[in-house]
Enzyme design. Structure first.
Site, PDB file in Angstrom:
ATOM      1  N   ALA A 421       0.846  -1.197   0.000  1.00 34.79           N
ATOM      2  CA  ALA A 421       0.000   0.000   0.000  1.00 34.79           C
ATOM      3  C   ALA A 421       0.874   1.237   0.000  1.00 34.79           C
ATOM      4  CB  ALA A 421      -0.929  -0.006   1.214  1.00 34.79           C
ATOM      5  N   SER A 424       0.522   8.844   2.653  1.00 40.97           N
ATOM      6  CA  SER A 424       0.911  10.228   2.399  1.00 40.97           C
ATOM      7  C   SER A 424       2.364  10.456   2.790  1.00 40.97           C
ATOM      8  CB  SER A 424      -0.001  11.166   3.199  1.00 40.97           C
ATOM      9  OG  SER A 424       0.078  10.874   4.582  1.00 40.97           O
ATOM     10  N   ASN A 425       2.926  11.568   2.319  1.00 45.58           N
ATOM     11  CA  ASN A 425       4.285  11.992   2.664  1.00 45.58           C
ATOM     12  C   ASN A 425       5.333  10.938   2.325  1.00 45.58           C
ATOM     13  OD1 ASN A 425       3.321  14.445   3.777  1.00 45.58           O
ATOM     14  ND2 ASN A 425       2.824  13.381   5.686  1.00 45.58           N
ATOM     15  N   GLY A 426       5.124  10.228   1.221  1.00 48.77           N
ATOM     16  CA  GLY A 426       6.115   9.264   0.769  1.00 48.77           C
ATOM     17  C   GLY A 426       6.113   7.947   1.512  1.00 48.77           C
ATOM     18  N   THR A 427       5.096   7.684   2.334  1.00 43.58           N
ATOM     19  CA  THR A 427       5.026   6.435   3.085  1.00 43.58           C
ATOM     20  C   THR A 427       4.575   5.298   2.175  1.00 43.58           C
ATOM     21  OG1 THR A 427       4.476   7.627   5.109  1.00 43.58           O
ATOM     22  CG2 THR A 427       3.987   5.281   5.062  1.00 43.58           C
ATOM     23  N   LYS A 442       6.386  -0.722   7.138  1.00 46.97           N
ATOM     24  CA  LYS A 442       5.984   0.649   6.837  1.00 46.97           C
ATOM     25  C   LYS A 442       7.246   1.493   6.677  1.00 46.97           C
ATOM     26  CE  LYS A 442       2.900   4.295   8.519  1.00 46.97           C
ATOM     27  NZ  LYS A 442       1.975   4.674   9.610  1.00 46.97           N
ATOM     28  N   ASP A 570      -6.781   9.908  13.130  1.00 49.60           N
ATOM     29  CA  ASP A 570      -6.802   9.615  11.691  1.00 49.60           C
ATOM     30  C   ASP A 570      -7.549   8.309  11.435  1.00 49.60           C
ATOM     31  OD1 ASP A 570      -6.339  10.029   9.016  1.00 49.60           O
ATOM     32  OD2 ASP A 570      -4.319   9.205   9.023  1.00 49.60           O
TER      33      ASP A 570
END
Length: 841
Positions: A421, A424-427, A442, A570
């Site tokens: 998967a 956001s922010n390049g994760t 991750k 979140d």
């Protein structure tokens, strides 16, 4: 001769010309002056700035006193910088009273064991009749059988999370689960929950118990504690020169970020009577590892070893180059590097020309980029604190040996190149294996290290809960931080879409390519084993018991987080993961922007950093208002609506959701056929956060009741209003009957079969517009179900599922309307406490 040989000849002559200047020293013995090697870590000065002060030793140290109090002391004056208590002394000794009343007793029996603390200047003396043991020697002998009894050993572990700067105790983890002690040790704090230098102190209490062989009673027991410290911050916080983070000007932490050291305490000698042999008939058992040798459990931090390596580098540096000026040494090396690079460029260009002329190669070779090579060659920082499980730190090398080539090894982690998967922010999330177990990896950009370590802290705090994703360890390379997390099957979002067989036409409407459609088919095929045989909706669109179970799992996870003071911030279907064991279960994940509040805090303030995902945030988040646990409850309402309706949102389409949330333009039409869900969601989506229910209240809501509890509540409600007198102007009866138009929708006899009405008419007369009378019918038929005629039993179904469904289909709003009245008037009454209080249910 090949055409490139003249160039090699020129290079050779150039090296000959430079060699006398390179090899001749400036004078003086080579051993007189040395220059330290400059570490090449990011953020430090270049090699042109090689003249610097030599690295200094840490000017603080961690120590523990006899009472179990941990100090950070400044050296050399031993001034305490901060301290905290772990609750009990470093050692405890119990010896049963000796029986000196027998006829053969001629003298007072001496104690079996004596424990003595040694000062730095005091050596262990000998005492007649006793043998001296060190702690390591003594505990290494357990368990054993002696002539007079059996000695057994045990071990408990506690971990204390401390703010490395202030010594403030943040949390206590105990393998014994003693929450009373834990709560007593932790003092409320008003500062921000996230700290840059989280220090974890591990206390291991090793206990020996000696039992009499004849009586079986305890003769003596001895407990000795061992302390270990791990600094959990990112290595970027280190101060350089092999020093830890700076506390204030000139004062540094005694260990580097990511490293571990022993916490030194007073030395102990154990004296044992000679008639207590400690070396016979050893029983098989794992030893107390931390007493075997200091390095067998956790090697000392990198600081000490790096200094040894640095001294070796200094000797080699002096031996090879003598007493050279760094600038004189640098100039020829730079020149030599330029020449070699030109040579390599020419060689590679000619080689490529030859390969083009020769045609395509028949055999392809796997080549790795320089970046990948660097990543593989990066040494594993220091002794990393890898895993907390049950209050204990687990270390050691990864014994996993993979024959797979589609990935690479980073410390204990084998990182697959298969992507699961993106965030956001390049994760990005990859498949991987950590210490032999499949994990989801991750990967976060290293510049976002604060997000990674905040997530680690909150995962540690919430560990061991079945509805929170597990964290196994962390690894680093030059660019990224890798979190090894529990591997799940899919997200809640994927599960719902797959179950609904998210049509290919829908994918095409979103302008996805044919490749995207093919990829989605593969995803559906991979989840076929998960959704096969499971029903998520009943006939009529009501959520099935399995769907209710998954939603209840989500609420249980939130309850656990909120009890710890953690606000997720979140929550959305993509951050709820589905695990398949014996049955499906839901787990909360992605706690990168979660916040932890101290006990005296009720909110995160108006300027809480980080934001949730668009379309799932509470209005106070969007408006940057005061944020409390209620922000999670708003997101939960959206998730429940999304789950029940099959991927629909209460605030509309993607682009308009945030605007509608701020304006409170909510549409619950799609859940009105499930009155309990409509009631709960409307309360969760209340624009006023103070009016939203807590997570515990949600867990007790009728939407999550099973058939047995639903019928039990209606029966208790009937008993409660049965004795109310209409003429006495009863408030509860008036409130109950006022809901009849909504709860019944007319006269209730019109919605029941004639045979059923005939049966109940034999015993008494009923008012068909009265809720009290309808509840009486339900109560009587439930209490006398076995005595009903066979045709009536077949009509109303079995108890409880069939019976509950019979009346729920005909009067879908009856339960929730009665619940509202009872909640308002009777929730504190003893008979109803089990429906409203968590400690009863």
């Amino acid at each position: 001769m090949p055409p490139r040989c003249p160039f090699l000849r020129h290079l050779f002559f150039l090296l000959l010309l430079l060699s006398p200047w390179i090899m001749s020293p400036c004078g003086g013995a080579a051993d007189d002056v040395t220059y330290p090697i400059v570490p090449s870590s990011p953020g430090r000065r270049s090699i042109l700035q090689i003249r610097r002060e030599p690295p200094t030793e840490p000017n603080t140290k961690l120590v523990v006193d006899r009472d179990g109090k941990v100090f950070l002391k400044q050296q050399p004056k031993e001034t305490p910088y901060w301290s905290f208590s772990t609750g009990s002394p470093m050692h405890s000794l119990y010896q049963a009273p000796a029986n000196n009343n027998t006829e053969n007793a001629t003298e007072i029996t001496r104690p079996h064991i004596i424990v003595e603390y040694l000062n730095n200047s005091k050596a262990a003396t000998t005492v007649d009749g006793y043998h001296n043991w060190t702690v390591q020697e003594f505990f290494r002998q357990k368990p054993l059988v002696t002539d007079d009894g059996v000695t057994l050993g045990s071990e408990t572990t506690s971990a204390y999370l401390v703010d490395g700067r202030s010594g403030r105790l943040i949390h206590v983890y105990k393998s014994t689960g003693d929450t009373k002690i834990t709560n007593a040790l932790v003092k409320p704090a008003s500062t921000e929950d996230f700290v840059n230098e989280p220090l974890l102190i591990r206390r291991t209490d090793s206990k020996l118990e000696h039992f009499s062989k004849t009586t079986g009673k305890l003769v003596w027991n001895l407990t000795v504690s061992h302390f270990r410290a791990a600094l959990l911050c990112d290595p970027v916080f280190n101060s350089g020169y092999d020093l830890g983070p700076k506390l204030q000007t000139g004062i540094y932490m005694p260990l580097l970020c990511g490293s571990q050291i022993d916490v030194r305490g007073p030395e102990i000698v154990i004296r044992v009577l000679h008639d207590q042999p400690m070396n016979v008939k050893m029983l098989p058992s794992p030893s107390l590892n931390h007493f075997e040798s200091e390095n067998s459990i956790m090697p000392f931090g990198k600081a000490r070893e790096s200094r040894k390596l640095q001294e070796q580098h200094k000797q080699k540096y002096t031996y090879l180059f003598g007493q050279w000026s760094p600038v004189k040494l640098l100039a020829p090396l730079v020149l030599l590097g330029v020449v070699v690079s030109v040579f390599i460029k020419k060689f590679s260009s000619r080689g490529s020309d030859v390969s083009l002329k020769a045609g395509p190669s028949k055999k392809k070779k796997n080549r790795k980029s320089a970046k990948d090579t660097n990543r593989q060659s990066v040494p594993r920082g220091q002794d990393q604190f890898e895993l907390i499980e049950g209050g204990q730190m687990l270390l050691g090398f990864n014994n996993f040996q993979s024959g797979a080539t589609d990935g690479r090894k980073i410390g204990k982690l084998f990182l697959s190149s298969k992507e699961i998967a993106k965030g956001s922010n390049g994760t990005v999330v990859f498949e991987g294996i950590y210490e032999g177990r499949p994990v989801a990896v991750k990967r976060l950009v290293r510049s976002h290290h604060e997000v990674a370590f905040k997530e680690i802290q909150n995962l540690i705090a919430s560990d061991q809960h079945t509805n929170i994703i597990r964290w196994y360890g962390v690894e680093y390379d030059q660019d990224f931080v890798y979190l090894s997390l529990e591997r799940c099957t899919c997200s809640l979002d994927d599960l719902i879409k797959s179950y609904l067989e998210f049509s290919m036409t829908k994918v095409l409407e979103n302008n996805d390519s044919t490749e995207g459609v093919a990829a989605y088919k593969i995803q559906l095929d991979s989840l076929e084993g998960v959704i096969k045989g499971n029903n998520f909706w009943k006939v009529g669109g009501h959520p099935s018991p399995l769907m209710l179970k998954l939603m209840r799992d989500i609420v249980c996870g939130i309850v656990h987080l909120h009890e710890l003071g953690i606000v997720h911030r979140d929550l959305k279907p993509q951050n709820v993961l589905i695990s398949k064991d014996m049955t499906l279960s839901a787990k909360l994940s992605d706690m990168g922007i979660s916040k932890r509040m101290s006990r005296d805090m009720s909110s995160l303030g108006h300027l809480a950093t980080g934001s949730g995902s668009s379309g799932w945030q509470a209005p106070e988040q969007l408006l940057q208002g005061r944020q409390t646990r209620a922000v999670d409850m708003f997101s939960l309402g959206c998730v429940i609506f999304y789950t029940i309706t099959g991927c629909k949102h209460p605030f509309g389409d993607d682009l308009e959701r945030d605007v509608n949330i701020v304006k409170n333009k909510v549409d619950l039409f799609l859940v009105e056929h499930v009155p309990e869900a409509s009631d709960l969601i409307s309360r969760l989506l209340n624009p006023d956060p103070d009016l939203r229910p807590s997570a515990t209240e949600v867990l007790l809501h009728p939407m999550f009741w099973n058939s047995e509890m639903r019928l039990s509540f209606l029966r208790d409600a009937s008993d409660r209003v049965e004795l109310e007198n209409r003429e006495a102007d009863s408030e509860i009866l008036k409130a109950m009957e006022s809901t009849a138009p909504v709860a019944i929708g007319g006269k209730w006899d019109e919605k029941l079969e004639p045979v059923f009405i005939t049966n109940i008419g034999r015993y008494r007369r009923y008012k068909y517009d009265s809720i009290r009378d309808l509840l009486r019918v339900i109560r009587n038929k439930l209490n006398h179900h076995r005595e009903l005629p066979p045709e009536i039993q077949e009509l109303v179904g079995t108890v409880p599922e069939g019976f509950d469904e019979y009346f729920a289909v005909r009067f879908p709003k009856l339960l929730i309307e009665v619940y509202r009245v009872i909640s308002l008037h009777c929730r504190e009454e003893e008979v109803f406490r089990k429906y409203f209080k968590c400690d009863i249910i």
